[in-house]
Design a protein around this motif. Structure first.
Motif, PDB file in Angstrom:
ATOM      1  N   GLU A 138      10.942  11.295   7.716  1.00 36.51           N
ATOM      2  CA  GLU A 138      10.721  12.061   8.940  1.00 36.51           C
ATOM      3  C   GLU A 138       9.280  12.507   9.108  1.00 36.51           C
ATOM      4  OE1 GLU A 138      13.608  15.113   8.275  1.00 36.51           O
ATOM      5  OE2 GLU A 138      15.149  13.991   9.330  1.00 36.51           O
ATOM      6  N   TYR A 139       8.464  12.333   8.099  1.00 37.27           N
ATOM      7  CA  TYR A 139       7.102  12.826   8.143  1.00 37.27           C
ATOM      8  C   TYR A 139       6.151  11.708   7.721  1.00 37.27           C
ATOM      9  CZ  TYR A 139       9.806  17.055   8.143  1.00 37.27           C
ATOM     10  OH  TYR A 139      10.724  18.011   8.465  1.00 37.27           O
ATOM     11  N   PRO A 140       4.903  11.717   8.214  1.00 37.20           N
ATOM     12  CA  PRO A 140       3.951  10.690   7.780  1.00 37.20           C
ATOM     13  C   PRO A 140       3.673  10.826   6.288  1.00 37.20           C
ATOM     14  CG  PRO A 140       2.897  12.362   9.149  1.00 37.20           C
ATOM     15  CD  PRO A 140       4.351  12.645   9.170  1.00 37.20           C
ATOM     16  N   LEU A 141       3.428   9.690   5.648  1.00 35.31           N
ATOM     17  CA  LEU A 141       3.206   9.714   4.208  1.00 35.31           C
ATOM     18  C   LEU A 141       1.884  10.365   3.841  1.00 35.31           C
ATOM     19  CD1 LEU A 141       4.533   6.217   3.140  1.00 35.31           C
ATOM     20  CD2 LEU A 141       5.609   8.436   2.823  1.00 35.31           C
ATOM     21  N   GLU A 142       0.899  10.255   4.702  1.00 37.50           N
ATOM     22  CA  GLU A 142      -0.402  10.823   4.387  1.00 37.50           C
ATOM     23  C   GLU A 142      -0.844  11.785   5.481  1.00 37.50           C
ATOM     24  OE1 GLU A 142      -3.459   8.265   3.088  1.00 37.50           O
ATOM     25  OE2 GLU A 142      -2.064   6.861   2.196  1.00 37.50           O
ATOM     26  N   ASP A 143      -1.675  12.697   5.101  1.00 41.42           N
ATOM     27  CA  ASP A 143      -2.249  13.641   6.045  1.00 41.42           C
ATOM     28  C   ASP A 143      -3.187  12.893   6.996  1.00 41.42           C
ATOM     29  OD1 ASP A 143      -3.437  15.692   7.371  1.00 41.42           O
ATOM     30  OD2 ASP A 143      -4.243  16.679   5.583  1.00 41.42           O
ATOM     31  N   PRO A 144      -2.942  12.945   8.316  1.00 42.89           N
ATOM     32  CA  PRO A 144      -3.812  12.214   9.245  1.00 42.89           C
ATOM     33  C   PRO A 144      -5.232  12.776   9.299  1.00 42.89           C
ATOM     34  CG  PRO A 144      -2.235  13.558  10.438  1.00 42.89           C
ATOM     35  CD  PRO A 144      -1.874  13.648   8.992  1.00 42.89           C
ATOM     36  N   ASN A 145      -5.452  13.946   8.739  1.00 39.60           N
ATOM     37  CA  ASN A 145      -6.787  14.548   8.754  1.00 39.60           C
ATOM     38  C   ASN A 145      -7.643  14.160   7.555  1.00 39.60           C
ATOM     39  OD1 ASN A 145      -6.192  15.952  11.143  1.00 39.60           O
ATOM     40  ND2 ASN A 145      -5.057  17.475   9.962  1.00 39.60           N
ATOM     41  N   ARG A 146      -7.086  13.386   6.623  1.00 39.80           N
ATOM     42  CA  ARG A 146      -7.872  12.983   5.454  1.00 39.80           C
ATOM     43  C   ARG A 146      -8.993  12.057   5.881  1.00 39.80           C
ATOM     44  NH1 ARG A 146      -4.459  11.474   0.200  1.00 39.80           N
ATOM     45  NH2 ARG A 146      -6.573  11.113  -0.486  1.00 39.80           N
ATOM     46  N   VAL A 147     -10.179  12.269   5.353  1.00 42.67           N
ATOM     47  CA  VAL A 147     -11.315  11.418   5.696  1.00 42.67           C
ATOM     48  C   VAL A 147     -11.721  10.513   4.544  1.00 42.67           C
ATOM     49  CG1 VAL A 147     -12.214  12.986   7.424  1.00 42.67           C
ATOM     50  CG2 VAL A 147     -12.958  13.212   5.043  1.00 42.67           C
ATOM     51  N   ASP A 148     -11.174  10.746   3.352  1.00 41.65           N
ATOM     52  CA  ASP A 148     -11.605   9.947   2.198  1.00 41.65           C
ATOM     53  C   ASP A 148     -10.984   8.556   2.160  1.00 41.65           C
ATOM     54  OD1 ASP A 148      -9.106  11.084   1.748  1.00 41.65           O
ATOM     55  OD2 ASP A 148      -9.344  11.003  -0.429  1.00 41.65           O
ATOM     56  N   LYS A 149     -10.095   8.238   3.067  1.00 41.30           N
ATOM     57  CA  LYS A 149      -9.492   6.905   3.091  1.00 41.30           C
ATOM     58  C   LYS A 149      -9.861   6.136   4.352  1.00 41.30           C
ATOM     59  CE  LYS A 149      -5.769   7.471  -0.080  1.00 41.30           C
ATOM     60  NZ  LYS A 149      -4.410   7.122  -0.378  1.00 41.30           N
ATOM     61  N   ARG A 150     -10.942   6.479   4.988  1.00 41.86           N
ATOM     62  CA  ARG A 150     -11.402   5.750   6.170  1.00 41.86           C
ATOM     63  C   ARG A 150     -11.895   4.371   5.759  1.00 41.86           C
ATOM     64  NH1 ARG A 150     -12.141   9.771  10.443  1.00 41.86           N
ATOM     65  NH2 ARG A 150     -10.189  10.851  10.113  1.00 41.86           N
ATOM     66  N   ASP A 151     -11.738   3.412   6.647  1.00 39.30           N
ATOM     67  CA  ASP A 151     -12.076   2.026   6.330  1.00 39.30           C
ATOM     68  C   ASP A 151     -13.544   1.855   5.955  1.00 39.30           C
ATOM     69  OD1 ASP A 151      -9.521   1.128   6.628  1.00 39.30           O
ATOM     70  OD2 ASP A 151      -9.816   0.363   8.659  1.00 39.30           O
TER      71      ASP A 151
END
Length: 167
Positions: free
Chosen positions: A149-162
């Motif tokens: 029911e919830y996204p697996l990762e926090d959409p506000n994380r910046v350390d996993k940007r492409d």
């Protein structure tokens, strides 16, 4: 090698539950099928008490959550016939707003903790269970953590940007 084949087992089950058994398959040789919530205890009783089949060992009760399905919550039963060395997987799918199942504790005492765990993580309410309450999560928790029911990762994380990975 089992004393009874999946084909013989399915024939025995279909002789009693012909129209109720659906979605029959054999992934990795494990006979798997679906049945309705209304017939599950009758089927489990038949599999346990039939003198030929003797599925006396309840290996596991768990659940799965497919949010895209019409009936997203599936309760899974794994049974083992120690006499015939055969296993079977039974699935029961229920709608999201009606996640009630009859308890299997009337057949196996070992179903008690398995059903509590399934309730704790998926929110499946086993009607008639002698002590249905959370087993691993805190009592005041209002969500069921194994539901998707919830996204697996926090959409506000910046350390996993492409661009951090040269993409």
């Amino acid at each position: 090698m089992g004393k009874i084949t999946n084909e013989e087992l399915l024939t025995s089950i279909k002789a009693k539950f012909e129209a109720d058994v659906t979605e029959v398959s054999e992934p990795f040789g494990l006979l798997t099928f679906e049945i309705s919530r209304e017939k599950i205890i009758e089927l489990l009783t038949f599999l346990k008490t039939d003198p030929k089949l003797q599925f006396i060992y309840l290996t596991d009760i768990t659940a799965i959550h497919y949010p895209e399905r019409e009936k997203p919550i599936g309760v899974i039963y794994h049974l083992h016939s120690l006499v015939n060395n055969v296993r079977v997987c039974i699935k029961v799918f229920v709608a999201d707003g009606d996640v009630h199942m009859p308890t299997a504790t009337v057949l196996w005492n070992g179903a008690n903790w398995m059903e509590r765990e399934t309730y704790d993580f998926f929110g499946v309410v086993f009607d008639g269970h002698p002590d249905l309450r959370r087993i691993l999560n805190v009592d005041d928790m209002t969500v069921f953590p194994m539901r998707k029911e919830y996204p697996l990762e926090d959409p506000n994380r910046v350390d996993k940007r492409d661009y951090f990975f040269g993409r």
